[in-house]
Motif scaffolding. Structure first.
Motif, PDB file in Angstrom:
ATOM      1  N   ASP A   1       0.852  -1.195   0.000  1.00 53.68           N
ATOM      2  CA  ASP A   1       0.000   0.000   0.000  1.00 53.68           C
ATOM      3  C   ASP A   1       0.884   1.239   0.000  1.00 53.68           C
ATOM      4  O   ASP A   1       1.712   1.427   0.882  1.00 53.68           O
TER       5      ASP A   1
ATOM      6  N   HIS B   1      -0.991   3.027  -5.143  1.00 57.56           N
ATOM      7  CA  HIS B   1      -0.755   4.440  -5.440  1.00 57.56           C
ATOM      8  C   HIS B   1       0.618   4.737  -4.863  1.00 57.56           C
ATOM      9  O   HIS B   1       1.167   3.929  -4.117  1.00 57.56           O
TER      10      HIS B   1
ATOM     11  N   ASP C   1       1.956   2.474   3.581  1.00 57.50           N
ATOM     12  CA  ASP C   1       1.112   3.664   3.412  1.00 57.50           C
ATOM     13  C   ASP C   1       0.801   4.328   4.746  1.00 57.50           C
ATOM     14  O   ASP C   1       0.905   5.549   4.884  1.00 57.50           O
TER      15      ASP C   1
ATOM     16  N   HIS D   1      -1.520  10.993  -1.017  1.00 55.17           N
ATOM     17  CA  HIS D   1      -1.099  10.101  -2.096  1.00 55.17           C
ATOM     18  C   HIS D   1      -0.632  10.913  -3.300  1.00 55.17           C
ATOM     19  O   HIS D   1      -1.149  11.993  -3.562  1.00 55.17           O
TER      20      HIS D   1
ATOM     21  N   HIS E   1       3.394   7.672  -2.975  1.00 53.05           N
ATOM     22  CA  HIS E   1       3.472   8.853  -2.114  1.00 53.05           C
ATOM     23  C   HIS E   1       4.518   9.789  -2.721  1.00 53.05           C
ATOM     24  O   HIS E   1       5.427   9.336  -3.418  1.00 53.05           O
TER      25      HIS E   1
ATOM     26  N   HIS F   1       1.832   8.365   5.357  1.00 53.15           N
ATOM     27  CA  HIS F   1       0.955   9.516   5.590  1.00 53.15           C
ATOM     28  C   HIS F   1       1.508  10.463   6.647  1.00 53.15           C
ATOM     29  O   HIS F   1       1.618  11.667   6.399  1.00 53.15           O
TER      30      HIS F   1
HETATM   31 ZN   LIG Z   1      -3.070   6.033   2.005  1.00 58.02          ZN
END
Ligand SMILES: [Zn+2]
Length: 583
Positions: free
Chosen positions: A134, A428, A385, A541, A430, A389
């Motif tokens: 992720d 996705h 992920d 993202h 970052h 963040h």
């Molecule tokens: Zn995310």
């Protein structure tokens, strides 16, 4: 030139009269032959049922669809009438080809074209192991390689497992309603073959407020149940009802319908389901429950024949128990590797016996491989992920190393079982890059002057003396410097966060996210001005393509640039999901 202007004026005027209806599936949808989906047309005005005309390839739709649509006189959003609609649920199209669907009522008209595709008659792969990192970006893997293996004179000292899975395709991750994406939209596209909107899973996003009534498309788990006897496994470090695992089985416009997603997991009954998220399994009266009803899903899963494990000892004890296996090891997202195995921070004091992704993947492979019919296993490195963040790059990179070790297990499995396709991708990216190092030994107290760029970066000094693949120490004196291109206001400390995951911004009384003052007094900390709306507490993202890698039978189907929805076509073909394999 004048002619062109006149033409523009005329066409603008015409489009002002003829409003376009919305039709789902959207134009250019790709649909697996025989796979059920819901058809819906939304009109922007109230129309009469007798005025609705639908043709498919020029014929009356009933001859092609085989069923009548249901007419909805008025769809409403609160008290506002949105218009009429027609719906046909559970439609299937058996024959591959292009289908031009024309819908009209009054002045409204819309034409869409769908491509219905078949698959090879024989499966190419017995098993598919789908690794979803992720948020996995190129920076994560580069940092994981350097941190785990080291580098000498510019060459990596060893390779990640990831490095030996051939890069196969770039994947575009945009949603139907935005250039940006989230895990729901992308994973849903991977698992259904239909791109959808941000936050949507297994459905097209319609206009009505109810998140459960949107036009559905079939998930891979449903297709496997319909066409094969293959087993299904889901292994994550997030809540098992989080967007990525949810997309394997479920249907909702809103990924936050987590209580409903647990129920949908039970409907499909994955043979192995491991991760966090027990708060949505417990009846509301139980402390820590996040349900708003009295349903006890632990009991419901047990009644459905599941052995249940709640910590790593129980997981080991029940690893080969009869029936199906549910493991929920945390009320929410599981603690990340750096906290769980090394620093004992986060919530590890409360939940000290959480298994890691590698242990869970091992149990899943051991169990699923007992099936002579083969399996589909989805393994998510969820917290790459979840740590990206909050801009906690050390934790995100250590998660990437753990994810890579789980891939190593699958590669070993593949050596003994070459009829296994392994896919590794992200959902996705970052906006993160490695720009050099931070070197504590550089003179002075200004941390910014300790950032090494170009030749001045040298090499970091992580060590892995115990050979576990993880750096023995994360807070070494010369470490990688990763940076995000976006985020909220925050303090850059230039150091790993040894007391638990980074919380870059907190909400003020105006509900705006402002820099968390907790880090202000870290020696040398520098204020970083945010560049996203103040309603955001973390980095977001990126829209950049993700890299998909694949090895094993069927891997050749991945190439060049692909939409997320194209990935499903390759999976469906590897499993020959267009062909019934049970009697
Ligand atoms: Zn995310």
């Amino acid at each position: 030139m004048r002619k062109l202007l006149v033409a523009l004026v005329v066409s603008t005027a015409l489009s002002g009269v003829a409003q376009a209806a919305n039709v789902f599936p959207l134009s250019r949808a790709t649909i697996l032959a025989g796979s059920p989906f819901d058809f819906k047309a939304e009109f922007s005005t109230v129309v009469k049922p007798e005025d609705v005309k639908i043709t498919v390839n020029g014929q009356d739709y009933k001859t092609v669809f085989g069923k009548d649509v249901q007419f909805v006189a008025e769809e409403k959003n609160k008290d506002k009438v949105l218009g009429s609609a027609v719906i046909l649920r559970g439609l299937t199209i058996a024959t591959a080809g292009d289908y031009k669907v024309e819908v009209s009522a009054g002045s409204e008209t819309k034409t869409v074209t769908w491509n219905v595709y078949g698959t090879g008659a024989a499966p190419k792969a017995k098993n598919v192991i789908f690794f979803l990192g992720d948020g996995l970006s190129v920076a994560h893997r580069t940092a994981a390689r350097i941190m785990s293996k080291g580098m000498t004179e510019g060459k990596a000292n060893a390779r990640l497992n990831l490095d030996d899975v051939p890069p196969a395709a770039f994947i575009g991750t945009s949603a139907t309603n935005a250039v940006a994406t989230d895990s729901a939209n992308t994973m849903s596209a991977y698992m259904t073959g239909h791109k959808t909107a941000v936050n949507a899973i297994g459905v097209y996003a319609d206009r009505t407020p109810d998140s459960m009534d949107d036009p559905k498309v079939e998930t891979i788990a449903e297709a496997l149940r319909r066409q094969t006897k293959k087993q299904i496994g889901i292994v994550v470090t997030a809540e098992v009802e989080d967007a990525t695992p949810a997309a394997v089985v479920s249907h909702t416009r809103n990924r936050n319908d987590k209580a409903e997603i647990v129920s949908m997991l039970l409907d499909v009954k994955p043979d192995v389901l491991l991760g966090g998220g027990s708060a949505y399994f417990l009846p509301q009266a139980t402390a820590g429950s996040k349900r708003k009803d009295d349903k006890d899903f632990i009991k419901l899963f047990q009644d459905a024949g599941y052995a249940v494990a709640t910590d790593k000892n129980e997981l080991a004890a029940k690893a080969m128990a009869n029936g199906k296996l549910l493991g929920v090891f945390h009320p929410g997202n599981m603690d990340v590797t750096l906290d769980r195995e090394f620093l004992k921070k986060g919530t590890v004091d409360k939940y000290p016996n959480q298994p890691g992704l590698v242990a869970m993947t091992k149990v899943a492979l051991d169990r699923l491989s007992k099936s002579s019919d083969g399996f589909f296993l989805m393994v998510e490195g969820s917290s790459i992920d979840k740590m990206s963040h909050p801009l906690d790059w050390d934790r995100a990179v250590v998660e990437t190393i753990e994810f890579d070790q789980a891939i190593g297990l699958a590669r070993e499995f593949q050596k003994a079982n070459p009829d296994t396709l392994i896919v590794v991708t992200g959902d996705h990216t970052h906006g993160v890059s490695i720009i050099g190092t931070v070197d504590d030994e550089k003179p002075g107290t200004d941390m910014r002057e300790k950032v090494g760029t170009y030749a001045d970066a040298g090499f970091p000094n992580y060590k892995d003396e115990n050979g576990d693949g993880f750096p023995d120490k994360i807070d070494v004196s010369r470490r990688l410097f990763l940076n995000a291109n976006n985020g909220p206001d925050h303090w850059e400390t230039f150091r790993p966060k040894m007391d638990g995951p980074f919380v870059p911004a907190i909400q003020n009384e105006k509900k705006e996210y402002v820099a968390n003052e907790q880090y202000k007094d870290v020696p040398g900390a520098v204020f970083v001005q945010g560049n996203i709306p103040k309603s955001g507490d973390s980095g977001v993202h990126a829209v950049d393509d993700v890299v998909l890698q694949a090895i094993g039978p069927g891997a050749e189907g991945f190439r060049g640039y692909m939409e997320q929805s194209d990935v499903y076509k390759v999976l469906a073909d590897a499993f020959a999901l267009g062909t019934k394999q049970t009697n």
